[in-house]
Design an enzyme around this catalytic site. Structure first.
Site, PDB file in Angstrom:
ATOM      1  N   LYS A 195      62.676 118.207  -2.420  1.00  0.00           N
ATOM      2  CA  LYS A 195      61.345 117.804  -2.857  1.00  0.00           C
ATOM      3  C   LYS A 195      61.123 116.797  -1.666  1.00  0.00           C
ATOM      4  O   LYS A 195      61.766 115.849  -1.403  1.00  0.00           O
ATOM      5  CB  LYS A 195      61.965 117.177  -4.178  1.00  0.00           C
ATOM      6  CG  LYS A 195      60.601 115.978  -4.697  1.00  0.00           C
ATOM      7  CD  LYS A 195      61.076 115.431  -5.944  1.00  0.00           C
ATOM      8  CE  LYS A 195      60.104 114.412  -6.381  1.00  0.00           C
ATOM      9  NZ  LYS A 195      60.375 113.540  -7.496  1.00  0.00           N
ATOM     10  N   ASP A 207      55.286 108.885  -4.469  1.00  0.00           N
ATOM     11  CA  ASP A 207      55.257 109.034  -6.074  1.00  0.00           C
ATOM     12  C   ASP A 207      54.700 107.778  -6.788  1.00  0.00           C
ATOM     13  O   ASP A 207      55.362 106.928  -7.119  1.00  0.00           O
ATOM     14  CB  ASP A 207      56.331 109.299  -6.523  1.00  0.00           C
ATOM     15  CG  ASP A 207      56.282 109.898  -7.997  1.00  0.00           C
ATOM     16  OD1 ASP A 207      55.077 110.101  -8.547  1.00  0.00           O
ATOM     17  OD2 ASP A 207      57.465 110.166  -8.580  1.00  0.00           O
ATOM     18  N   LYS A 214      52.762 104.824 -12.654  1.00  0.00           N
ATOM     19  CA  LYS A 214      54.083 103.895 -12.794  1.00  0.00           C
ATOM     20  C   LYS A 214      53.730 102.623 -12.722  1.00  0.00           C
ATOM     21  O   LYS A 214      52.665 102.048 -12.219  1.00  0.00           O
ATOM     22  CB  LYS A 214      54.895 104.234 -11.551  1.00  0.00           C
ATOM     23  CG  LYS A 214      55.613 105.773 -11.430  1.00  0.00           C
ATOM     24  CD  LYS A 214      56.469 105.720 -10.134  1.00  0.00           C
ATOM     25  CE  LYS A 214      57.287 107.028 -10.014  1.00  0.00           C
ATOM     26  NZ  LYS A 214      58.211 107.533 -11.180  1.00  0.00           N
ATOM     27  N   ASP A 249      60.655 109.347  -1.974  1.00  0.00           N
ATOM     28  CA  ASP A 249      60.765 110.619  -3.174  1.00  0.00           C
ATOM     29  C   ASP A 249      60.705 111.765  -2.278  1.00  0.00           C
ATOM     30  O   ASP A 249      60.385 112.936  -2.983  1.00  0.00           O
ATOM     31  CB  ASP A 249      59.470 110.263  -4.133  1.00  0.00           C
ATOM     32  CG  ASP A 249      59.871 111.051  -5.456  1.00  0.00           C
ATOM     33  OD1 ASP A 249      61.016 111.242  -5.963  1.00  0.00           O
ATOM     34  OD2 ASP A 249      58.723 111.404  -6.170  1.00  0.00           O
ATOM     35  N   GLU A 288      56.711 115.266 -11.247  1.00  0.00           N
ATOM     36  CA  GLU A 288      55.783 116.122 -10.438  1.00  0.00           C
ATOM     37  C   GLU A 288      56.910 116.891  -9.352  1.00  0.00           C
ATOM     38  O   GLU A 288      56.289 118.148  -9.008  1.00  0.00           O
ATOM     39  CB  GLU A 288      54.775 115.143  -9.600  1.00  0.00           C
ATOM     40  CG  GLU A 288      55.548 114.507  -8.430  1.00  0.00           C
ATOM     41  CD  GLU A 288      56.664 113.447  -8.843  1.00  0.00           C
ATOM     42  OE1 GLU A 288      56.445 113.082  -9.893  1.00  0.00           O
ATOM     43  OE2 GLU A 288      57.456 113.119  -8.057  1.00  0.00           O
ATOM     44  N   ARG A 307      59.431 118.354 -10.347  1.00  0.00           N
ATOM     45  CA  ARG A 307      59.715 119.906 -10.770  1.00  0.00           C
ATOM     46  C   ARG A 307      58.617 120.804 -10.571  1.00  0.00           C
ATOM     47  O   ARG A 307      58.906 122.032 -10.471  1.00  0.00           O
ATOM     48  CB  ARG A 307      60.343 119.520 -12.371  1.00  0.00           C
ATOM     49  CG  ARG A 307      59.347 119.335 -13.085  1.00  0.00           C
ATOM     50  CD  ARG A 307      59.881 118.787 -14.651  1.00  0.00           C
ATOM     51  NE  ARG A 307      60.251 117.273 -14.334  1.00  0.00           N
ATOM     52  CZ  ARG A 307      61.099 116.556 -15.309  1.00  0.00           C
ATOM     53  NH1 ARG A 307      61.023 116.705 -16.415  1.00  0.00           N
ATOM     54  NH2 ARG A 307      61.465 115.333 -15.252  1.00  0.00           N
TER      55      ARG A 307
END
Ligand code: BES
Ligand code: MN
Ligand code: ZN
Length: 497
Positions: free
Chosen positions: A262, A267, A274, A285, A346, A348
């Site tokens: 990933k 993010d 967030k 991330d 996001e 996944r």
């Protein structure tokens, strides 16, 4: 860092610091007796006066005044001798390397023991790891910075050191890629965009002579990667699907290791924004993607005879007028439809497309690494990553490599019943659950919908990739750890033998 191995007596080895390990309570080990008489008993006097301590990470320095070839002698505390393991030795080596830098030294010679529980090969690997990882300095962006100089030369000496040469060289290659991975993860998100990550991968691939490819937004969309397209569309920085291919001569034809990572370069959570507190840490991330890319570099530089296909989906997850929405239904590369119930889930989504792409490109054994869930940080903290797998022997293989590498993993369950959590009224599945339950497990179960047939494992590295505070061991500071690079390189080595 240059590595030398000197079989036999350490007193002739030239170095800024010559090191031997000391257990707690302090006692001179067998390997230091000869040294002690060369310096006329000064080491044993320090022990008698209680100045030479064996506590983990405690370093005692003594100038040798020309009595041996090395400029200084260091006694490195390793803690309770009965509990000595590779990580404690890494911690001692990290402390020695930092102290050596502080006194202006650039070269270290370590005396390997022959009587303890660790083989010379295990000692060599741990010492190389600690020496390179310990002094790493994350403050590269300070204009008045006093960057911690790296150790330029490490000599492993003592009886049996000759047996450690191969292992030491291996570890030094892997740990240099580990630090390059840390640089990527620590880099600010305005600098390290998806396009810049792809450039880094291209340069690395050129350096080690492997295949590189990166798809841009139109190619990603037209290939049918609707999930990666959706996540990336909120940012003006375009996505990349980065692939590396390592196809060495003489490798097993029945095995293609598929590494997927990933790489959300930032993010913010998207429209499911967030909270502000520590949002800056979400530059990390992309830690899974960085580890997969850097490990591929290490595997190729080592020339390991195993074929590797590395797939790294890279994009940002931002809110904005073009951002994907809660309620959107997207179609992944394998044709399955996903209702987006939380745009902050996001990782996944981008992995769904990347995993299917890796499998349909021929990967036989897959492993993905992802900073996937906040709950993994809460559950496991910063030392163990969560391991999920659909195949017992593949899980065992990964666990073995992890333990030997110093990147530790802990097995988590992956049961079909968790699929209930992601059932959607409208689509084949949804990307998050509104119950505050089992989030790392249902995330893994979501990924399983996209792995096709064959062994696959998932590592949730949310807690281990990036340290909010020092671990107090050989990771002396905070920030990126490079988690996964050592594990993946060890896994590739085991698969190729
Ligand atoms: N990147 C985060 C997970 C994360 C959190 C990594 C903290 C490292 C530290 C991931 O994309 C995320 O936001 N996960 C959400 C999913 C939820 C909205 C279903 C989470 O775990 O809170
Ligand atoms: Mn998120
Ligand atoms: Zn994320």
């Amino acid at each position: 860092m240059e590595i030398d191995v000197v079989q036999g007596a350490p007193e002739g080895v030239e170095a800024d610091v010559l090191v031997f390990p000391v257990p707690d309570p302090a006692a001179l080990p067998e390997t230091a007796r000869a040294l002690d008489s060369l310096v006329e008993g000064r080491l044993s006097h320090l022990v008698e006066d209680g100045e030479l301590k064996g506590e983990e990470g405690c370093i005692t320095l003594l100038h040798s005044e020309g009595r041996i070839a090395a400029h200084r002698i260091a006694a490195a505390g390793v803690g309770d001798g009965a509990l000595l393991d590779a990580d404690r030795l890494r911690t001692a080596a990290g402390a020695v390397a930092t102290r050596t830098g502080d006194v202006g030294g650039r070269s270290i010679a370590w005396i390997l023991g022959t009587d303890g529980s660790l083989s010379v090969a295990e000692q060599a690997r741990a010492i190389v790891d600690g020496t390179a990882i310990g002094p790493y300095e994350p403050g590269r962006w300070k204009t008045n910075g006093d960057p911690q100089p790296q150790i330029e030369r490490l000599v492993l000496c003592g009886d049996g050191a000759g047996d450690a040469a191969e292992e030491a060289w291996h570890a030094s290659v892997v740990v240099s890629w580990t630090n390059r991975c840390r640089d990527l993860v620590n880099a600010p998100p305005n600098e390290l965009t998806p396009a810049r990550l792809a450039e880094w991968a291209e340069e690395a691939a050129g350096e080690v002579g492997i295949g590189f490819e990166a798809l841009g937004p139109e190619e990603i969309r037209s290939a049918g990667m609707g999930a990666l397209t959706a996540v990336s569309q909120g940012s003006d920085n375009p996505p990349r699907l980065i692939t590396l291919r390592y196809e060495p001569e003489g490798a097993r034809r029945d095995l293609l290791l598929g590494l997927v990572g990933k790489a959300i370069t930032f993010d913010a959570g998207g429209l499911s924004l967030k909270p502000a507190l520590r949002m800056e840490e979400m530059k990390s991330d992309m830690g899974g993607g960085a580890a997969a890319l850097a490990a591929t570099g290490a595997i190729a530089q080592l020339g390991l005879p195993v074929r590797v296909l590395t797939v790294v989906p890279a994009c940002e997850n931002l809110p904005g007028g073009h951002a994907y929405r809660p309620g959107d239904i997207v179609t992944a590369l394998n044709g399955k439809t996903i209702e987006v119930t939380n745009t902050d889930a996001e990782g996944r989504l981008i992995l769904a497309d990347a995993l299917w792409h890796a499998r349909s490109s021929g990967a036989t054994h897959m492993l993905d690494l992802a900073t996937l869930t906040g709950a993994m940080v809460i559950a496991m903290g910063d030392y163990y990553a969560g391991l999920f797998a659909n195949d017992e022997s593949w899980a065992d293989e990964i666990e073995g490599a992890a333990e030997a590498s110093g990147d530790h993993v802990w097995r988590w369950p992956l049961h079909d019943t968790y699929k209930r959590y992601i059932e959607s009224t409208f689509a084949d599945m949804k990307n998050s659950s509104d119950y505050k339950q089992g989030s790392p497990i249902l995330a893994a179960r979501f990924l399983q919908e996209f792995v096709g047939e064959g062994p696959w494992a998932h590592l949730d590295i949310a807690g281990t990739a990036y340290l909010e505070r020092s671990r107090g061991d050989y990771y002396r500071g905070c920030g990126a750890t490079g988690f996964g690079v050592r594990l993946l390189a060890e896994l590739a080595r085991r698969l190729s033998s």
